[in-house]
Design an enzyme around this catalytic site. Structure first.
Site, short mmCIF file in Angstrom:
data_model
loop_
_atom_site.label_atom_id
_atom_site.label_comp_id
_atom_site.label_asym_id
_atom_site.label_seq_id
_atom_site.Cartn_x
_atom_site.Cartn_y
_atom_site.Cartn_z
N ARG A 174 0.83 -1.21 0.00
CA ARG A 174 0.00 0.00 0.00
C ARG A 174 0.86 1.25 0.00
O ARG A 174 0.44 2.29 -0.44
CB ARG A 174 -0.89 0.02 1.25
CG ARG A 174 -1.99 -1.03 1.26
CD ARG A 174 -2.68 -1.08 2.62
NE ARG A 174 -3.30 0.16 3.02
CZ ARG A 174 -4.50 0.58 2.65
NH1 ARG A 174 -5.23 -0.20 1.87
NH2 ARG A 174 -4.98 1.73 3.05
N ARG A 178 10.00 6.23 -2.17
CA ARG A 178 10.31 7.17 -3.26
C ARG A 178 11.75 7.67 -3.15
O ARG A 178 12.25 7.89 -2.04
CB ARG A 178 9.36 8.37 -3.22
CG ARG A 178 7.91 7.98 -3.37
CD ARG A 178 7.12 9.11 -3.99
NE ARG A 178 5.70 8.80 -3.99
CZ ARG A 178 4.86 9.19 -3.05
NH1 ARG A 178 5.28 9.95 -2.05
NH2 ARG A 178 3.60 8.86 -3.11
N ARG A 250 -8.87 -6.46 13.62
CA ARG A 250 -8.32 -5.51 14.58
C ARG A 250 -9.32 -4.37 14.70
O ARG A 250 -9.96 -3.98 13.72
CB ARG A 250 -6.98 -4.95 14.08
CG ARG A 250 -5.89 -5.96 14.09
CD ARG A 250 -5.58 -6.48 15.45
NE ARG A 250 -4.67 -5.59 16.18
CZ ARG A 250 -4.23 -5.85 17.40
NH1 ARG A 250 -4.65 -6.93 18.06
NH2 ARG A 250 -3.38 -5.03 17.97
N ARG A 280 -0.64 6.08 16.26
CA ARG A 280 -0.57 7.39 15.60
C ARG A 280 -1.47 8.39 16.29
O ARG A 280 -2.32 8.01 17.10
CB ARG A 280 -0.91 7.28 14.10
CG ARG A 280 -2.23 6.60 13.80
CD ARG A 280 -2.40 6.36 12.30
NE ARG A 280 -3.57 5.54 12.07
CZ ARG A 280 -3.99 5.12 10.88
NH1 ARG A 280 -3.33 5.44 9.79
NH2 ARG A 280 -5.06 4.36 10.76
N GLU A 301 -4.41 7.13 18.66
CA GLU A 301 -5.01 5.86 18.21
C GLU A 301 -4.28 4.63 18.76
O GLU A 301 -3.06 4.53 18.64
CB GLU A 301 -5.00 5.83 16.67
CG GLU A 301 -5.61 4.58 16.08
CD GLU A 301 -5.74 4.68 14.55
OE1 GLU A 301 -6.28 5.68 14.06
OE2 GLU A 301 -5.27 3.76 13.88
N TYR A 349 -9.62 -5.81 3.20
CA TYR A 349 -9.07 -4.49 3.55
C TYR A 349 -9.27 -3.62 2.31
O TYR A 349 -8.55 -3.74 1.33
CB TYR A 349 -7.59 -4.70 3.83
CG TYR A 349 -6.78 -3.54 4.39
CD1 TYR A 349 -7.34 -2.31 4.71
CD2 TYR A 349 -5.41 -3.72 4.62
CE1 TYR A 349 -6.56 -1.29 5.24
CE2 TYR A 349 -4.63 -2.71 5.14
CZ TYR A 349 -5.21 -1.49 5.45
OH TYR A 349 -4.43 -0.49 5.96
N ASP A 351 -10.13 0.19 0.40
CA ASP A 351 -10.22 1.65 0.44
C ASP A 351 -11.59 2.07 -0.11
O ASP A 351 -12.24 1.32 -0.83
CB ASP A 351 -9.11 2.26 -0.41
CG ASP A 351 -7.75 2.07 0.24
OD1 ASP A 351 -7.70 1.93 1.47
OD2 ASP A 351 -6.73 2.07 -0.49
N1 UDP Z 1 2.82 0.98 8.32
C1 UDP Z 1 3.93 0.98 9.14
N2 UDP Z 1 4.42 2.17 9.60
C2 UDP Z 1 3.85 3.34 9.31
C3 UDP Z 1 2.71 3.35 8.48
C4 UDP Z 1 2.21 2.16 8.00
O1 UDP Z 1 4.46 -0.07 9.45
O2 UDP Z 1 4.33 4.39 9.81
C5 UDP Z 1 2.30 -0.32 7.82
C6 UDP Z 1 1.26 -0.92 8.77
O3 UDP Z 1 1.40 -2.32 8.75
C7 UDP Z 1 -0.04 -0.51 8.13
C8 UDP Z 1 0.30 -0.61 6.65
O4 UDP Z 1 1.66 -0.15 6.58
O5 UDP Z 1 -1.11 -1.37 8.48
C9 UDP Z 1 -0.57 0.19 5.73
O6 UDP Z 1 -0.55 1.55 6.14
P1 UDP Z 1 -1.73 2.55 5.80
O7 UDP Z 1 -1.30 3.90 6.21
O8 UDP Z 1 -2.16 2.32 4.40
O9 UDP Z 1 -2.88 2.03 6.80
P2 UDP Z 1 -4.32 2.64 7.16
O10 UDP Z 1 -4.25 4.13 7.04
O11 UDP Z 1 -5.30 1.97 6.25
O12 UDP Z 1 -4.50 2.23 8.59
#
Ligand code: UDP
Length: 383
Positions: A174, A178, A250, A280, A301, A349, A351
């Site tokens: 996902r 870069r 989860r 986060r 969170e 999962y 979007d």
């Molecule tokens: N992830 C991580 N560190 C970060 C951000 C994301 O390890 O700082 C991993 C984590 O396993 C997460 C996945 O990348 O579930 C996908 O992140 P995304 O931001 O797409 O998750 P969402 O916003 O859907 O919770």
């Protein structure tokens, strides 16, 4: 053709889009939702004490490159541009996400150009992994251990409650890596947030003379009798009363804090460190930069296993879950008068863009089958 109305269970994006499309095709549709609001987990409402538009079940940033989806949602409300620029706070400092040239240069204390950074990260990558089989292997193959441990290992373990080696590589895919300074979290052509929130958009989707919406109403099997067909968007294991076992999810929950001014200076800051108990923090007023608020509200969170009464968020899809899911899919296929669609009913999962695209395609297939007298599709076509 039965003159009974259709029943749609769930007023999130799947249910709302399907209701709208069936209504436009001339059918009468009853939508129920067990919650006291529409829009499912996209629900937004103003925080009473700060006036900030809060994404009640966690922030949703609309992002898509699918023109049909973008045109569709824009009919129902104005989406203003919003670029998610996430930061990660770890012991070494505050870094830019997704991993980009700024992150790499800051983390390794270098001043690399894009091509130098590409070559450098190749030296960190574990090239012995030719075909990554899980999240951890995918990370080690493309970024190496140091970046993985700093930004992904702890976060992922906290978020999913299992070792990243047990999770599919698709979760990591996902996020891009870069080798320039582009810190936009998404790669999609269109990115934004509804000016009046998601619930306003969903209200407009559902606003049609052929649609009635009843909130605070839980689905029971008896409801099927009064309806031509049921479209169920809730959890598939719940529909079958968990007879084959529970699917793993989860859930997330938040601690809320209020203050004056700017509390963290950004919409999202991630805390990948395993020692920090939360994943986060979201400061919701930054998701609406077109608004001005003196006060602010910050949500920390946490992630945990879903227990009874908790809202299911992220489908874990571990090996044992997939086996249970297969049994529910088999049961679902035996149902003539019930169809299943959306994130919870297909246990994926997804979007928002994907949910809308699938609901549109599913609506077309349903209307077509209804006209020709064929059996209605049980599931959306999964692409
Ligand atoms: N992830 C991580 N560190 C970060 C951000 C994301 O390890 O700082 C991993 C984590 O396993 C997460 C996945 O990348 O579930 C996908 O992140 P995304 O931001 O797409 O998750 P969402 O916003 O859907 O919770």
């Amino acid at each position: 053709m039965s003159d009974k109305p259709f029943l749609i269970v769930g007023a999130g994006f799947s249910g709302a889009v399907l209701a709208r499309e069936l209504a436009i095709a001339g059918y009468t549709v009853n939508v129920i939702d067990q919650r006291d609001h529409i829009a499912g987990n996209c629900h937004t409402q103003r925080d009473p004490s700060t006036g900030v538009m809060v994404h009640q079940y966690g922030p949703h940033i609309f992002n898509t490159s699918n023109q049909e989806v973008w045109d569709y949602i824009n009919q129902f409300g104005k989406i203003l541009p919003f670029i998610n620029r996430v930061k990660a706070s770890i012991d070494q400092g505050v870094f830019s996400l997704p991993i980009n040239l700024h992150t790499i240069n800051q983390f390794f204390d270098k001043k690399l150009t894009p091509s130098e950074a590409g070559t450098f990260v190749e030296t960190l990558a574990d090239l012995s992994i030719s075909d990554p089989q899980n999240f951890e292997e995918q990370a080690l193959r493309f970024m190496g251990r140091e970046l993985y441990e700093a930004f992904f290992y702890g976060y992922t373990k906290k978020q999913w409650g299992v070792e990243p080696s047990e999770l599919p590589a698709s979760i990591l895919k996902r996020l891009p890596i870069r080798f320039n300074y582009d810190d936009n979290y998404y790669n999609k052509k269109y990115q934004g947030i509804p000016e009046q929130g998601y619930s306003a958009i969903m209200g407009n989707i559902l606003n049609h003379p052929n649609i009635s919406v009843e909130l605070g109403r839980t689905y029971t099997a008896q409801m099927a009798h009064a309806h031509a067909h049921v479209f169920y968007t809730g959890p598939i294991d719940q529909f079958f009363e968990y007879r084959e076992g529970k699917l793993g999810y989860r859930t997330v929950y938040w601690e809320k804090e209020e203050g004056e001014g700017d509390l963290q200076g950004n919409a999202v800051i991630n805390y990948p460190d395993e020692k920090v108990p939360y994943t986060r923090k979201h400061e919701h007023k930054h998701f609406a930069p077109w608004e001005t608020h003196k006060k602010s509200v910050l949500f920390t969170e946490y992630s945990k296993e879903t227990e009874s009464g908790d809202i299911p968020y992220y489908p874990k899809r571990l090996e044992q879950d997939k086996q249970v899911l297969d049994k529910y899919i088999e049961l679902a296929q035996q149902q003539n008068r019930v169809s299943f669609l959306g994130r919870l009913a297909t246990y994926r999962y997804m979007d928002m863009e994907k949910v809308i695209a699938e609901a549109l395609a599913f609506s077309r297939a349903t209307v077509k089958a209804q006209k020709t007298g064929e059996r209605l599709p049980t599931f959306p076509e999964i692409t």
